[in-house]
Design a protein around this motif. Structure first.
Motif, mmCIF file in Angstrom:
data_model
loop_
_atom_site.group_PDB
_atom_site.id
_atom_site.type_symbol
_atom_site.label_atom_id
_atom_site.label_comp_id
_atom_site.label_asym_id
_atom_site.label_seq_id
_atom_site.Cartn_x
_atom_site.Cartn_y
_atom_site.Cartn_z
ATOM 1 N N ILE A 291 1.030 -1.287 -0.183
ATOM 2 C CA ILE A 291 0.104 -0.281 -0.227
ATOM 3 C C ILE A 291 0.743 1.137 0.072
ATOM 4 O O ILE A 291 0.495 2.213 -0.689
ATOM 5 N N ALA A 292 1.889 1.171 0.777
ATOM 6 C CA ALA A 292 2.888 2.625 0.859
ATOM 7 C C ALA A 292 3.436 2.604 -0.444
ATOM 8 O O ALA A 292 3.586 3.699 -1.118
ATOM 9 N N GLU A 293 3.788 1.517 -1.178
ATOM 10 C CA GLU A 293 4.402 1.564 -2.487
ATOM 11 C C GLU A 293 3.337 2.225 -3.491
ATOM 12 O O GLU A 293 3.887 3.020 -4.383
ATOM 13 N N GLN A 294 2.121 1.666 -3.474
ATOM 14 C CA GLN A 294 1.022 2.306 -4.171
ATOM 15 C C GLN A 294 1.006 3.844 -3.984
ATOM 16 O O GLN A 294 0.588 4.587 -5.054
ATOM 17 N N PHE A 429 10.639 -4.240 3.437
ATOM 18 C CA PHE A 429 11.359 -3.158 4.459
ATOM 19 C C PHE A 429 11.741 -2.049 3.917
ATOM 20 O O PHE A 429 11.877 -0.991 4.142
ATOM 21 N N ALA A 430 12.493 -2.328 2.534
ATOM 22 C CA ALA A 430 12.816 -1.149 1.529
ATOM 23 C C ALA A 430 11.546 -0.132 1.376
ATOM 24 O O ALA A 430 11.651 0.857 1.281
ATOM 25 N N ARG A 431 10.254 -0.867 0.916
ATOM 26 C CA ARG A 431 9.018 0.068 1.048
ATOM 27 C C ARG A 431 8.678 0.551 1.975
ATOM 28 O O ARG A 431 8.084 1.610 1.969
ATOM 29 N N LEU A 432 9.058 0.172 3.260
ATOM 30 C CA LEU A 432 8.733 0.868 4.409
ATOM 31 C C LEU A 432 9.861 1.788 4.857
ATOM 32 O O LEU A 432 9.777 2.449 6.220
ATOM 33 N N GLY A 433 10.763 2.113 4.016
ATOM 34 C CA GLY A 433 11.650 3.079 4.541
ATOM 35 C C GLY A 433 13.084 2.821 4.803
ATOM 36 O O GLY A 433 13.970 3.785 5.128
ATOM 37 N N SER A 434 13.501 1.405 5.188
ATOM 38 C CA SER A 434 14.925 1.114 5.244
ATOM 39 C C SER A 434 15.665 1.211 3.980
ATOM 40 O O SER A 434 15.230 1.031 2.965
ATOM 41 N N ILE A 462 15.030 -4.533 -7.200
ATOM 42 C CA ILE A 462 15.908 -3.035 -7.404
ATOM 43 C C ILE A 462 14.657 -2.026 -7.521
ATOM 44 O O ILE A 462 15.080 -0.882 -6.897
ATOM 45 N N GLU A 463 13.722 -2.245 -8.212
ATOM 46 C CA GLU A 463 12.741 -1.039 -8.445
ATOM 47 C C GLU A 463 12.038 -0.629 -7.061
ATOM 48 O O GLU A 463 11.552 0.586 -7.062
#
Length: 717
Positions: A291-294, A429-434, A462-463
């Motif tokens: 959802i964060a990525e969307q 976790f990359a999408r959540l800011g790490s 990677i994306e």
């Protein structure tokens, strides 16, 4: 191919000459009787030459599967007597049978393996364990055509030497009967007179004897296994199950459903790793991250791009709430209501029927059961890197508790491992800011998938912002000046990577210690060693789930749980081999990767003559409406056939889409059946139908279509 064709031509020529010169007339009972005087004269003049020629003729007839082997066996007795006749017929028939076996293997095995790979693999697995036993049984009963046995066994993986010596011994009894009859050749009116009904029944009983012997041996084997233990005269339970993960829950549920008295022992949380540390929490965090990525890419949906506003602590709190919401499905209360006696504590085997339970409240309880099932699961494997314990780490089991205390996602997160778990968590976790660095020792992530799928997953991560380092070997962990580093080697160069948190996701190891397995001598080799019925060394002790393998999936553990329950409770009546033929699995990265059966690399490794059918989701209406067109369906089939050997789906909802293919493969349905099934519009499931349509289009009957075109032209006048 040329060599095979040449061999076929030689065999065909030999068979043609055999019939051209009417040699088959000699190999009849009348022909044999009419030629005996002449053969006897030849023998008196040149005994060695006749003996050798007879041996060679017998070998050729048997090797070419020509009619007349029975007559030659009679002739052996008539010409050479019982002892010499038995000697020449026994060895000649076995040599000839082995030659036929080898020719069959050379000409047919590869072709059949390409056309029916799964069936032949299953047959080979059985032959590897019991091939000699079943061949011996077939050889004892002359009702089965020996030439057919030669050809069929050549297609299997049985060793040539095993085939030879088992055939030599197994055919001896039948050969003796015919050679002995040949010594009284003048009295024989027909071959049916030799194989009377009584004699055939006697051989049939002889053929049953190995099974009786095997049963007796199994009884002695069981007695030997249990010889140091005294079996209770009465049992407290029908079944005791140790471990309340997926395997243990299903086992105990089935036992209770059939009204068996069953105790389920669990020291930790009900539901096992999947509910508390694995599948459920990881999918919850994957959803939040998606959802964060969307939100970041709102333009894909006609909205504005925006930075997602969220509290990492609330995200992790939701994860724990999801666990709590699912937990009642696996709770003590639910299973108690289902009829399962749930005991909270640590179970340990004292003997093959007795379990000691160290209760969580400090007490001890001892129970006996006719059947015991070990379903203790697996735990994350932590590589023994120097310094890792001092610098600290988390696993897929412990991160949910530790990260729940954080106000924001770890700034620098290193994920060690490029398999499904590591890839799912790295992307999330990359999408959540790490700032995530994923380290994989192999040359690519998700190494069990096709190269194409692995590359697709690589690009997707990677994306999402993951820094992927493949072909990097972790060497050690170090702490310097208040900072933590993992040192990796790449192309003989050491590289330091700083991190705040290190997540180890390099695999899982079975929980084998502390349950009394070692004391009872139950074999463990990374997992508990069982047979195809999930029995351990002791036939009343079973194992199921991750502790067994070969797949560490929740759905496979549940699948094994059924077999453990049924075989454990009713194995004295009927036992079932675990069916691993159609096992699906899904990696829940975004887009998801789901697979069942063979992928392309598997097909290549197995030497299968295959073809690939693809459907791209950019052509699917529902994928277009969802702005999620990345991905494809890739179906592996034999050349020219719609039989499904394997499917890989890369897309949103791939884990759901694969189910239709799993059903089709389980029940032998081909792509034509999927194509003929109505799918709702517009849905993702239509992709399966369109993939089947791609196969159909590639195999359109061009000649028929050309004729139809002419027919319609004629109809137009």
């Amino acid at each position: 191919m040329i060599k095979k064709l040449f061999l076929v031509l030689i065999a065909a020529a030999a068979i043609g000459l055999f019939f051209h010169f009417n040699l088959h007339q000699l190999l009849t009972l009348e022909g044999l009787k009419g030629s005996m005087d002449q053969f006897s004269q030849y023998k008196e003049q040149s005994p060695l030459l006749v003996f050798g020629g007879f041996f060679l003729l017998y070998v050729v007839v048997t090797a070419l599967s020509l009619p007349g082997a029975a007559i030659l066996t009679l002739a052996a007795g008539a010409l050479f007597g019982l002892v010499e006749g038995l000697l020449v017929a026994s060895f000649a028939s076995t040599v000839g049978a082995t030659l036929a076996f080898l020719v069959s293997r050379y000409l047919l095995r590869d072709t059949i393996k390409q056309r029916f790979p799964e069936r032949l693999d299953a047959i080979d697995a059985g032959v590897e364990k019991e091939g000699g036993f079943y061949l011996f049984t077939l050889r004892l009963v002359p009702v089965f055509p020996f030439f057919l046995i030669n050809l069929l066994m050549g297609v299997t993986a049985i060793k040539a030497w095993t085939f030879y010596w088992v055939s030599q011994i197994g055919m001896l009894a039948g050969t003796f009967v015919f050679v002995n009859a040949g010594t009284q050749l003048a009295q024989i009116e027909s071959l049916s007179g030799i194989l009377s009904l009584d004699l055939i029944l006697s051989f049939a009983l002889l053929g049953v004897f190995p099974f009786i012997a095997k049963g007796i041996l199994n009884v002695f084997k069981k007695r030997r296994v249990y010889k140091n233990y005294t079996k209770p005269k009465k049992f407290d339970r029908n079944m005791i199950v140790i471990g309340a993960g997926a395997g243990g829950l299903v086992t105990s549920y089935i036992a209770a459903a059939v009204k068996a008295k069953v105790t389920l022992i669990e020291a930790g949380e009900m539901g096992g790793d999947c509910l508390n540390y694995g599948c459920v929490p990881s999918k919850a965090v994957i959803k939040s991250a998606k959802i964060a990525e969307q939100i970041r890419h709102g333009e894909h949906y006609g909205l504005e791009n925006a930075a997602p506003q969220f509290s990492f602590k609330k995200v992790m709190a939701r994860v724990h709430q999801v666990i709590a919401d699912v937990a009642p499905h696996d709770s003590v209360e639910r299973y108690t209501n289902l009829g399962v006696d749930v005991v909270k504590g640590y179970g340990k085997l004292l003997d093959p029927w007795t379990v000691e339970i160290k209760l969580n409240d400090g007490g001890t309880q001892t129970l006996t059961a006719r059947t015991i099932v070990i379903a203790t699961g697996a735990r994350p494997f932590v590589p023994p890197l120097p310094g890792i314990e001092e610098t600290g780490y988390v696993t897929s089991d412990t991160l949910w508790t530790k990260f729940a205390e954080l106000e924001e996602a770890p700034k620098k997160l290193v994920v060690l491992g490029g398999g499904p778990i590591g890839s799912e968590l790295a992307q999330s976790f990359a999408r959540l800011g790490s700032n995530v660095t994923q380290i994989e020792m192999a040359e690519r992530i998700m190494i069990k998938e096709d190269l194409e799928v692995s590359k697709f997953a690589h690009e997707a991560l990677i994306e999402s912002g993951v820094n992927i380092l493949t072909s990097h070997q972790a060497l050690r962990c170090e702490a310097r000046d208040g900072k933590k580093f993992i040192v990796v080697k790449h192309n003989d160069t050491e590289i330091d990577i700083e991190y705040d948190e290190l997540l180890c996701a390099v695999g899982r190891s079975a929980r084998l210690k502390g349950y009394g397995l070692e004391e009872l001598g139950i074999e463990t080799n990374r997992t508990v060693v069982t047979n195809e019925y999930l029995e351990t060394l002791y036939p009343n002790i079973f194992a199921a789930g991750d502790i067994v393998g070969p797949y560490q999936f929740t759905h496979v553990a549940a699948h094994q749980g059924w077999y453990a329950a049924v075989n454990g409770l009713f194995g004295n009546l009927k036992k079932f081999k675990v069916d691993y033929r159609v096992i699906p699995w899904t990696t829940f990265i975004d887009p998801e990767v789901a697979r069942v059966g063979l992928n392309e690399q598997d097909a290549i490794d197995k030497g299968i003559d295959y073809e690939i059918t693809r459907f791209e989701f950019e052509e699917l209406d529902r994928a277009i409406t969802d702005s999620a067109t990345k991905g494809f369906i890739k179906v592996i089939t034999p050349k020219g056939k719609d039989k499904i050997l394997g499917v890989t789906v890369v897309s949103e909802h791939a884990g759901d889409l694969i189910a239709e293919f799993v059903l089709a493969m389980k029940h032998g349905l081909g792509l034509n059946k999927i194509l003929g099934t109505i799918h709702s519009y517009p849905t993702w499931a239509e992709g399966n139908k369109y993939a089947a349509g791609e196969w159909k289009r590639a195999h359109a009957p061009e000649k028929v279509l050309n004729m139809l075109e002419k027919y319609h032209a004629w109809r137009r006048g």
